[in-house]
Design a protein around this motif. Structure first.
Motif, PDB file in Angstrom:
ATOM      1  N   PHE A  47       0.823  -1.207   0.000  1.00  0.00           N
ATOM      2  CA  PHE A  47       0.000   0.000   0.000  1.00  0.00           C
ATOM      3  C   PHE A  47       0.866   1.269   0.000  1.00  0.00           C
ATOM      4  N   TYR A  48       2.055   1.197   0.609  1.00  0.00           N
ATOM      5  CA  TYR A  48       2.920   2.377   0.732  1.00  0.00           C
ATOM      6  C   TYR A  48       3.865   2.573  -0.445  1.00  0.00           C
ATOM      7  N   VAL A  49       4.067   1.546  -1.228  1.00  0.00           N
ATOM      8  CA  VAL A  49       5.047   1.606  -2.311  1.00  0.00           C
ATOM      9  C   VAL A  49       4.751   2.729  -3.317  1.00  0.00           C
ATOM     10  N   PRO A  50       3.504   2.894  -3.768  1.00  0.00           N
ATOM     11  CA  PRO A  50       3.245   3.985  -4.722  1.00  0.00           C
ATOM     12  C   PRO A  50       3.628   5.368  -4.178  1.00  0.00           C
ATOM     13  N   ASP A  51       3.353   5.627  -2.915  1.00  0.00           N
ATOM     14  CA  ASP A  51       3.714   6.930  -2.341  1.00  0.00           C
ATOM     15  C   ASP A  51       5.227   7.110  -2.290  1.00  0.00           C
ATOM     16  N   LEU A  52       5.946   6.041  -2.025  1.00  0.00           N
ATOM     17  CA  LEU A  52       7.406   6.127  -1.983  1.00  0.00           C
ATOM     18  C   LEU A  52       7.965   6.409  -3.379  1.00  0.00           C
ATOM     19  N   TYR A  53       7.407   5.750  -4.389  1.00  0.00           N
ATOM     20  CA  TYR A  53       7.827   6.031  -5.772  1.00  0.00           C
ATOM     21  C   TYR A  53       7.478   7.465  -6.165  1.00  0.00           C
ATOM     22  N   ARG A  54       6.273   7.908  -5.794  1.00  0.00           N
ATOM     23  CA  ARG A  54       5.875   9.272  -6.155  1.00  0.00           C
ATOM     24  C   ARG A  54       6.787  10.298  -5.492  1.00  0.00           C
ATOM     25  N   LEU A  55       7.121  10.063  -4.219  1.00  0.00           N
ATOM     26  CA  LEU A  55       8.026  10.984  -3.541  1.00  0.00           C
ATOM     27  C   LEU A  55       9.381  11.015  -4.236  1.00  0.00           C
ATOM     28  N   GLU A  72      14.153   8.865 -15.502  1.00  0.00           N
ATOM     29  CA  GLU A  72      13.937   8.277 -14.177  1.00  0.00           C
ATOM     30  C   GLU A  72      12.743   8.902 -13.459  1.00  0.00           C
ATOM     31  N   THR A  73      12.573  10.195 -13.581  1.00  0.00           N
ATOM     32  CA  THR A  73      11.448  10.867 -12.926  1.00  0.00           C
ATOM     33  C   THR A  73      10.122  10.318 -13.457  1.00  0.00           C
ATOM     34  N   GLU A  74      10.002  10.237 -14.769  1.00  0.00           N
ATOM     35  CA  GLU A  74       8.795   9.695 -15.382  1.00  0.00           C
ATOM     36  C   GLU A  74       8.567   8.252 -14.936  1.00  0.00           C
ATOM     37  N   ARG A  75       9.619   7.451 -14.911  1.00  0.00           N
ATOM     38  CA  ARG A  75       9.491   6.055 -14.485  1.00  0.00           C
ATOM     39  C   ARG A  75       8.959   5.945 -13.058  1.00  0.00           C
ATOM     40  N   CYS A  76       9.445   6.814 -12.177  1.00  0.00           N
ATOM     41  CA  CYS A  76       8.973   6.792 -10.785  1.00  0.00           C
ATOM     42  C   CYS A  76       7.477   7.050 -10.713  1.00  0.00           C
ATOM     43  N   PHE A  77       7.016   8.056 -11.451  1.00  0.00           N
ATOM     44  CA  PHE A  77       5.585   8.372 -11.435  1.00  0.00           C
ATOM     45  C   PHE A  77       4.767   7.234 -12.053  1.00  0.00           C
ATOM     46  N   LEU A  78       5.267   6.641 -13.123  1.00  0.00           N
ATOM     47  CA  LEU A  78       4.560   5.513 -13.744  1.00  0.00           C
ATOM     48  C   LEU A  78       4.495   4.318 -12.803  1.00  0.00           C
ATOM     49  N   GLN A  79       5.566   4.058 -12.077  1.00  0.00           N
ATOM     50  CA  GLN A  79       5.565   2.960 -11.109  1.00  0.00           C
ATOM     51  C   GLN A  79       4.602   3.249  -9.963  1.00  0.00           C
ATOM     52  N   ALA A  80       4.508   4.510  -9.576  1.00  0.00           N
ATOM     53  CA  ALA A  80       3.558   4.891  -8.528  1.00  0.00           C
ATOM     54  C   ALA A  80       2.126   4.642  -8.996  1.00  0.00           C
ATOM     55  N   ILE A  81       1.836   5.012 -10.233  1.00  0.00           N
ATOM     56  CA  ILE A  81       0.503   4.803 -10.786  1.00  0.00           C
ATOM     57  C   ILE A  81       0.199   3.306 -10.856  1.00  0.00           C
ATOM     58  N   GLU A  82       1.137   2.539 -11.370  1.00  0.00           N
ATOM     59  CA  GLU A  82       0.942   1.086 -11.496  1.00  0.00           C
ATOM     60  C   GLU A  82       0.731   0.436 -10.124  1.00  0.00           C
ATOM     61  N   GLY A  83       1.529   0.836  -9.148  1.00  0.00           N
ATOM     62  CA  GLY A  83       1.388   0.276  -7.806  1.00  0.00           C
ATOM     63  C   GLY A  83       0.047   0.622  -7.186  1.00  0.00           C
ATOM     64  N   ALA A  84      -0.408   1.844  -7.400  1.00  0.00           N
ATOM     65  CA  ALA A  84      -1.706   2.261  -6.868  1.00  0.00           C
ATOM     66  C   ALA A  84      -2.835   1.488  -7.542  1.00  0.00           C
ATOM     67  N   LYS A  90      -7.284   4.532  -5.490  1.00  0.00           N
ATOM     68  CA  LYS A  90      -7.594   5.530  -6.520  1.00  0.00           C
ATOM     69  C   LYS A  90      -7.052   6.923  -6.196  1.00  0.00           C
ATOM     70  N   LEU A  91      -7.140   7.353  -4.946  1.00  0.00           N
ATOM     71  CA  LEU A  91      -6.611   8.681  -4.605  1.00  0.00           C
ATOM     72  C   LEU A  91      -5.095   8.725  -4.779  1.00  0.00           C
ATOM     73  N   CYS A  92      -4.436   7.662  -4.391  1.00  0.00           N
ATOM     74  CA  CYS A  92      -2.986   7.568  -4.563  1.00  0.00           C
ATOM     75  C   CYS A  92      -2.642   7.571  -6.054  1.00  0.00           C
ATOM     76  N   GLU A  93      -3.435   6.856  -6.830  1.00  0.00           N
ATOM     77  CA  GLU A  93      -3.236   6.829  -8.283  1.00  0.00           C
ATOM     78  C   GLU A  93      -3.421   8.227  -8.867  1.00  0.00           C
ATOM     79  N   LEU A  94      -4.438   8.933  -8.395  1.00  0.00           N
ATOM     80  CA  LEU A  94      -4.693  10.287  -8.881  1.00  0.00           C
ATOM     81  C   LEU A  94      -3.541  11.217  -8.524  1.00  0.00           C
ATOM     82  N   GLU A  95      -3.040  11.101  -7.315  1.00  0.00           N
ATOM     83  CA  GLU A  95      -1.926  11.962  -6.902  1.00  0.00           C
ATOM     84  C   GLU A  95      -0.701  11.722  -7.780  1.00  0.00           C
ATOM     85  N   ALA A  96      -0.401  10.472  -8.068  1.00  0.00           N
ATOM     86  CA  ALA A  96       0.733  10.149  -8.936  1.00  0.00           C
ATOM     87  C   ALA A  96       0.468  10.623 -10.366  1.00  0.00           C
ATOM     88  N   ALA A  97      -0.768  10.488 -10.816  1.00  0.00           N
ATOM     89  CA  ALA A  97      -1.118  10.940 -12.165  1.00  0.00           C
ATOM     90  C   ALA A  97      -0.998  12.460 -12.284  1.00  0.00           C
TER      91      ALA A  97
END
Length: 145
Positions: A47-55, A72-84, A90-97
């Motif tokens: 559950f925490y992995v997407p937030d860590l990638y987004r950060l 690398e920056t884009e990859r981090c955000f994409l991994q955050a979206i995928e993890g969410a 959904k809120l975590c996915e939206l924040e990463a998006a």
């Protein structure tokens, strides 16, 4: 203890990485986040992995470094979206998006940013007055101009 220790609560790792970054230790913060992502995945705290990638993506974007890899920056955000998406957060996915859409906007990729954000924003039918959803709505309006 060493920097690589595993926190019982990954969000404590989130705070530590932010402090490191604000203190000018960006590379160390990113390495620390990488360690914490691996540890959270190993412990099943997905559950925490997407937030860590987004950060990590936010840190890279703020510092402008990309840690020697411009994607690398884009990859981090994409991994955050995928993890969410995997955890149904959904809120975590939206924040990463939103973060990724802002990156695309800065790179003059407005159409891609709008497409990414529009469908996800449209999924929400309640809570449209919350700060995150208002931020998404404002960004969509900017992207459409």
């Amino acid at each position: 203890m060493a920097v690589g220790l595993t926190y019982g609560i990954p969000m404590l790792a989130y705070g530590k990485a932010e402090v490191m970054h604000r203190g000018g230790r960006t590379e160390e913060a990113c390495k620390f986040l990488d360690e914490q992502i691996v540890a959270a995945e190993r412990c099943g705290q997905l559950f925490y992995v997407p937030d860590l990638y987004r950060l990590k993506g936010e840190i890279l974007r703020e510092s402008g470094t990309g840690m020697n890899d411009p994607h690398e920056t884009e990859r981090c955000f994409l991994q955050a979206i995928e993890g969410a998406q995997k955890t149904g957060a959904k809120l975590c996915e939206l924040e990463a998006a939103i973060s990724l859409a802002e990156l695309y906007q800065a790179e003059n990729r407005k159409a891609q940013a709008a497409n990414l954000l529009a469908d996800l924003y449209g999924w929400f039918t309640e809570g449209l007055d919350t700060p995150l959803l208002k931020r998404a709505e404002a960004l969509l309006k900017e992207l459409s101009q």
